[in-house]
Design a protein around this motif. Structure first.
Motif, PDB file in Angstrom:
ATOM      1  N   ARG A 309       0.749  -1.365  -0.020  1.00  0.00           N
ATOM      2  CA  ARG A 309      -0.109   0.017   0.181  1.00  0.00           C
ATOM      3  C   ARG A 309       0.824   1.255  -0.105  1.00  0.00           C
ATOM      4  NH1 ARG A 309      -4.868   1.702   4.212  1.00  0.00           N
ATOM      5  NH2 ARG A 309      -4.956   3.838   3.371  1.00  0.00           N
ATOM      6  N   ALA A 310       2.032   1.192   0.704  1.00  0.00           N
ATOM      7  CA  ALA A 310       2.699   2.500   0.893  1.00  0.00           C
ATOM      8  C   ALA A 310       3.443   2.502  -0.422  1.00  0.00           C
ATOM      9  CB  ALA A 310       3.948   2.252   1.972  1.00  0.00           C
ATOM     10  N   LEU A 311       3.912   1.521  -1.062  1.00  0.00           N
ATOM     11  CA  LEU A 311       4.420   1.736  -2.495  1.00  0.00           C
ATOM     12  C   LEU A 311       3.391   2.230  -3.449  1.00  0.00           C
ATOM     13  CD1 LEU A 311       6.558  -1.566  -2.625  1.00  0.00           C
ATOM     14  CD2 LEU A 311       7.525   0.688  -2.512  1.00  0.00           C
ATOM     15  N   ALA A 312       2.181   1.871  -3.365  1.00  0.00           N
ATOM     16  CA  ALA A 312       1.200   2.304  -4.240  1.00  0.00           C
ATOM     17  C   ALA A 312       0.847   3.426  -4.168  1.00  0.00           C
ATOM     18  CB  ALA A 312      -0.104   1.411  -4.053  1.00  0.00           C
ATOM     19  N   GLU A 313       0.920   3.940  -3.030  1.00  0.00           N
ATOM     20  CA  GLU A 313       0.575   5.446  -2.735  1.00  0.00           C
ATOM     21  C   GLU A 313       1.706   6.464  -2.956  1.00  0.00           C
ATOM     22  OE1 GLU A 313      -1.215   5.244   1.217  1.00  0.00           O
ATOM     23  OE2 GLU A 313      -3.160   4.219   0.477  1.00  0.00           O
ATOM     24  N   ALA A 314       2.843   5.892  -3.020  1.00  0.00           N
ATOM     25  CA  ALA A 314       3.937   6.836  -3.482  1.00  0.00           C
ATOM     26  C   ALA A 314       4.276   6.900  -4.959  1.00  0.00           C
ATOM     27  CB  ALA A 314       5.282   6.148  -2.880  1.00  0.00           C
ATOM     28  N   TYR A 315       3.428   6.216  -5.798  1.00  0.00           N
ATOM     29  CA  TYR A 315       3.646   6.604  -7.219  1.00  0.00           C
ATOM     30  C   TYR A 315       3.237   7.858  -7.803  1.00  0.00           C
ATOM     31  CZ  TYR A 315       4.777   1.834  -8.988  1.00  0.00           C
ATOM     32  OH  TYR A 315       5.352   0.704  -9.313  1.00  0.00           O
ATOM     33  N   HIS A 316       4.146   8.569  -8.450  1.00  0.00           N
ATOM     34  CA  HIS A 316       3.874   9.815  -8.885  1.00  0.00           C
ATOM     35  C   HIS A 316       3.408   9.422 -10.266  1.00  0.00           C
ATOM     36  CE1 HIS A 316       4.372  14.053  -9.756  1.00  0.00           C
ATOM     37  NE2 HIS A 316       4.702  13.584 -10.865  1.00  0.00           N
ATOM     38  N   LEU A 317       2.148   9.884 -10.439  1.00  0.00           N
ATOM     39  CA  LEU A 317       1.270   9.810 -11.455  1.00  0.00           C
ATOM     40  C   LEU A 317       1.497  11.153 -12.630  1.00  0.00           C
ATOM     41  CD1 LEU A 317      -0.143   7.472 -10.294  1.00  0.00           C
ATOM     42  CD2 LEU A 317      -2.222   8.303 -11.293  1.00  0.00           C
ATOM     43  N   GLY A 318       1.545  11.106 -14.032  1.00  0.00           N
ATOM     44  CA  GLY A 318       1.726  12.364 -14.903  1.00  0.00           C
ATOM     45  C   GLY A 318       1.747  11.698 -16.302  1.00  0.00           C
ATOM     46  N   THR A 374      -4.506   0.482  -7.326  1.00  0.00           N
ATOM     47  CA  THR A 374      -5.375   0.027  -6.491  1.00  0.00           C
ATOM     48  C   THR A 374      -5.298  -1.202  -6.244  1.00  0.00           C
ATOM     49  OG1 THR A 374      -6.855   1.367  -8.065  1.00  0.00           O
ATOM     50  CG2 THR A 374      -7.824  -0.369  -6.803  1.00  0.00           C
ATOM     51  N   VAL A 375      -5.590  -1.371  -4.938  1.00  0.00           N
ATOM     52  CA  VAL A 375      -5.187  -2.707  -4.103  1.00  0.00           C
ATOM     53  C   VAL A 375      -6.813  -3.008  -3.446  1.00  0.00           C
ATOM     54  CG1 VAL A 375      -4.382  -4.125  -2.300  1.00  0.00           C
ATOM     55  CG2 VAL A 375      -3.041  -2.349  -3.672  1.00  0.00           C
ATOM     56  N   VAL A 376      -7.273  -4.251  -3.724  1.00  0.00           N
ATOM     57  CA  VAL A 376      -8.783  -4.848  -3.579  1.00  0.00           C
ATOM     58  C   VAL A 376      -8.466  -5.933  -2.905  1.00  0.00           C
ATOM     59  CG1 VAL A 376     -10.839  -5.704  -4.530  1.00  0.00           C
ATOM     60  CG2 VAL A 376      -9.722  -3.822  -5.681  1.00  0.00           C
ATOM     61  N   ALA A 377      -8.952  -5.826  -1.450  1.00  0.00           N
ATOM     62  CA  ALA A 377      -8.991  -6.993  -0.507  1.00  0.00           C
ATOM     63  C   ALA A 377     -10.400  -7.533  -0.470  1.00  0.00           C
ATOM     64  CB  ALA A 377      -8.394  -6.618   0.612  1.00  0.00           C
ATOM     65  N   ASP A 378     -10.572  -8.807   0.009  1.00  0.00           N
ATOM     66  CA  ASP A 378     -11.847  -9.424   0.361  1.00  0.00           C
ATOM     67  C   ASP A 378     -12.921  -9.563  -0.689  1.00  0.00           C
ATOM     68  OD1 ASP A 378     -10.822  -9.455   3.032  1.00  0.00           O
ATOM     69  OD2 ASP A 378     -11.751  -7.491   3.500  1.00  0.00           O
ATOM     70  N   ALA A 379     -12.287  -9.762  -2.079  1.00  0.00           N
ATOM     71  CA  ALA A 379     -13.144  -9.746  -3.093  1.00  0.00           C
ATOM     72  C   ALA A 379     -13.944 -11.243  -3.051  1.00  0.00           C
ATOM     73  CB  ALA A 379     -12.698  -9.350  -4.323  1.00  0.00           C
ATOM     74  N   PRO A 380     -15.179 -11.552  -3.242  1.00  0.00           N
ATOM     75  CA  PRO A 380     -15.439 -12.917  -3.486  1.00  0.00           C
ATOM     76  C   PRO A 380     -14.761 -13.735  -4.442  1.00  0.00           C
ATOM     77  CG  PRO A 380     -17.129 -11.600  -3.504  1.00  0.00           C
ATOM     78  CD  PRO A 380     -15.906 -10.705  -3.585  1.00  0.00           C
ATOM     79  N   PRO A 381     -14.129 -14.916  -3.860  1.00  0.00           N
ATOM     80  CA  PRO A 381     -13.261 -15.671  -4.899  1.00  0.00           C
ATOM     81  C   PRO A 381     -13.946 -15.913  -6.501  1.00  0.00           C
ATOM     82  CG  PRO A 381     -13.802 -17.126  -3.196  1.00  0.00           C
ATOM     83  CD  PRO A 381     -14.493 -15.912  -2.895  1.00  0.00           C
ATOM     84  N   ASP A 382     -15.124 -15.645  -6.589  1.00  0.00           N
ATOM     85  CA  ASP A 382     -15.609 -15.847  -7.966  1.00  0.00           C
ATOM     86  C   ASP A 382     -16.072 -14.471  -8.502  1.00  0.00           C
ATOM     87  OD1 ASP A 382     -17.550 -15.158  -6.164  1.00  0.00           O
ATOM     88  OD2 ASP A 382     -19.118 -16.644  -7.097  1.00  0.00           O
ATOM     89  N   ALA A 383     -15.423 -13.325  -7.988  1.00  0.00           N
ATOM     90  CA  ALA A 383     -15.755 -12.106  -8.550  1.00  0.00           C
ATOM     91  C   ALA A 383     -15.172 -11.974  -9.776  1.00  0.00           C
ATOM     92  CB  ALA A 383     -15.543 -10.844  -7.545  1.00  0.00           C
TER      93      ALA A 383
END
Ligand code: NAD
Length: 494
Positions: A309-318, A374-383
């Motif tokens: 999460r820390a790495l994801a949030e540090a990404y500089h977009l442009g 984006t990081v997505v947790a707790d998605a149903p396994p068949d999602a």
């Protein structure tokens, strides 16, 4: 080659830049702003046929196929040098057209240089065999070029993936017709000019820009084509296999993936987190072999997620052209809508968005196709987000307790392109690598490849491999020659 975008690009057929026969053009958009970038000639089935005819004639009439491989190899080395010399404008063109950060585009161009060098070295090693047979006979095999080869490429690594099959086809002495993705044709067109400058005969490399169902299907269906190398989506891959099947010609399909990344409790979590981020946020997740499903051992789950999460949030977009940019825009607005749709659907189904999950609204980026890592947790396994290829910077997270469960979750996919595992346990690494149903497995390494390492997938991820020492031979056909060395009546041996 100037670093600036030209106002108009043409098709490249028979060694010349030509407009589309019907006069069609398309405006390409800058993915960072959606402003018009340039105009490109947009061909039809007539242009596809013209390219096939030019290739067929060049194959027959030029010295390319008949030349000794060493000579072809020297020409391909010359092309590698030219690409290297023009690497910076080529990388900039890729970035402006496709959106990826300039640093990544430079890496792609360097990979193309290495690909041409690698196949150049194989061009004089296309060897046959001698086969023992009874009596006064001599049996040997020849390797001949196929003739005209068709190459259909996607938009995520426009130049690299096109050249991954075009370069070995040329090394084997074929005449190639390439259809780049409609949205990202510019670097392929620029490379065709360099091929001419390097001394590749006119008509041996042709580039036709146009629609998939129109130009693409016309190329695959044309009676002059002797093979098809396709990289792209599963749906289109199936259609191409159908068309190639009717013509009884070989096809390689490099298709999609939903690749698992397994992190065992003994892994170096800092290295794993960096590898995971690189493997799903690189190229804004627009990678066939993106590590999009994190399978993490329950005891280290929270610690690893915090790092990712820390790495994801540090990404500089442009915009890709800004040297500070670490993640560029997605390739097109409709693709952005598709990626955001996956995330919204998962949210609606009860998944937890750990980070990201929204289109970027910062004023400087709002007009472009940006989405946050984006990081997505707790998605149903068949999602759908767990099972289908999102093709964006979206990581799902699932937990496991035992190694067997990790392998079962990893293999529970219709895809089998790539899998990664992170552990310090050598025995586990080797054991699990063998159990994974994937054409490529990395241990303590993010998705990474070299021209000398085979690239391909199992299951719905495709048929056949590219790269490696077989890559040039795949664009040849084998012929067996049996010679009777005896008098009129051959003596039969026991
Ligand atoms: P796509 O299948 O939509 O298009 C790929 C190419 O096929 C384009 O040039 C397109 O114009 C052409 N095409 C479309 N319809 C056609 C038809 N009916 N006949 C002939 N050609 C047709 O794929 P895309 O959106 O450009 O690329 C993304 C997909 O590619 C993802 O699924 C990704 O996983 C896959 N991919 C696979 C690899 C790999 O090596 N396995 C590498 C990169 C991308």
């Amino acid at each position: 080659m100037s670093a600036s975008i030209e106002p108009r690009y043409n098709l490249f057929i028979g060694g010349a830049e030509v407009p589309a026969s019907g006069g069609g053009t398309r405006t390409l958009l800058d993915p960072a702003t959606n402003d018009p970038l340039t105009t490109v000639a947009f061909g039809t089935a007539d242009d596809a046929r013209f390219a096939m005819e030019s290739a067929e004639r060049a194959f027959r009439e030029s010295a390319w196929a008949g030349d000794d491989g060493a000579k072809r190899g020297r020409t391909l080395y010359r092309l590698a040098r030219l690409i290297e010399e023009r690497a910076e404008p080529l990388a900039l063109l890729e970035t402006r057209n496709m959106g990826k950060p300039l640093k990544e585009a430079r890496g792609d161009v360097a990979y193309v240089v290495r690909t041409f060098e690698y196949v150049a070295g194989l061009a004089d090693k296309i060897e046959g065999e001698t086969i023992p047979v009874p009596g006064p006979r001599f049996d040997f095999t020849l390797r001949e070029p196929l003739g005209v080869t068709v190459h259909i490429a996607p938009w995520n690594y426009p130049l690299l993936l096109a050249m991954r099959s075009v370069a070995p086809a040329l090394a084997a002495g074929n005449a190639a017709v390439l259809k780049p993705a409609s949205a990202t044709p510019l670097t392929a067109l620029a490379l065709a000019r360099l091929a001419k400058e390097a001394g590749i005969p006119d008509g041996i490399l042709n580039v036709v820009v146009g629609g998939g169902t129109d130009v693409g299907e016309a190329l695959v269906s044309d009676r002059r084509g002797r093979s098809v190398a396709f990289t792209g989506s599963g749906e289109v891959g199936q259609r191409i296999a159908e068309l190639a099947g009717r013509r009884v010609i070989p096809v390689t399909l490099e298709l999609g993936g939903k690749s698992p990344v397994i992190v065992f409790p003994d892994a170096d979590l800092d290295r794993a987190a960096k590898g995971i981020a690189f493997g799903i946020f690189g190229n804004a997740g627009q990678m066939c072999w993106a590590g999009s499903r994190l399978l993490v051992a329950r005891p280290v789950r929270d610690e690893l997620l915090a790092k990712v999460r820390a790495l994801a949030e540090a990404y500089h977009l442009g915009p890709g052209t800004d040297p500070a940019t670490e993640m560029g825009p997605l390739v097109a607005a409709d693709h952005l809508a598709r990626v955001v749709g996956f995330i919204e659907e998962a949210r609606g189904a009860g998944a937890r968005i750990v980070t990201g999950g929204v289109k970027v609204d910062e004023p400087s980026l709002a007009r472009g196709n940006f989405v946050r890592p984006t990081v997505v947790a707790d998605a149903p396994p068949d999602a759908r987000i767990v099972r289908e290829e999102v093709f964006g910077p979206v990581l799902t997270v699932q937990e496991f307790d035992e190694a067997d469960e990790a392998v079962r979750l990893a293999n529970d996919s219709r895809y089998g392109l790539f899998a990664a595992l992170w552990t310090r346990d050598l025995v586990r690494a080797h054991t699990v690598a063998r159990q994974l149903e994937a054409g490529m497995v990395s241990v303590n390494e993010p998705p990474n490849s070299y021209p000398q390492t085979p690239f391909g997938g199992f299951k719905d991820s495709g048929i056949g491999f590219e790269q490696g020492t077989d890559t040039v031979r795949q664009f040849t056909r084998r012929k067996n020659v049996l010679v009777n060395l005896g008098a009129a009546k051959p003596r039969r041996s026991a």
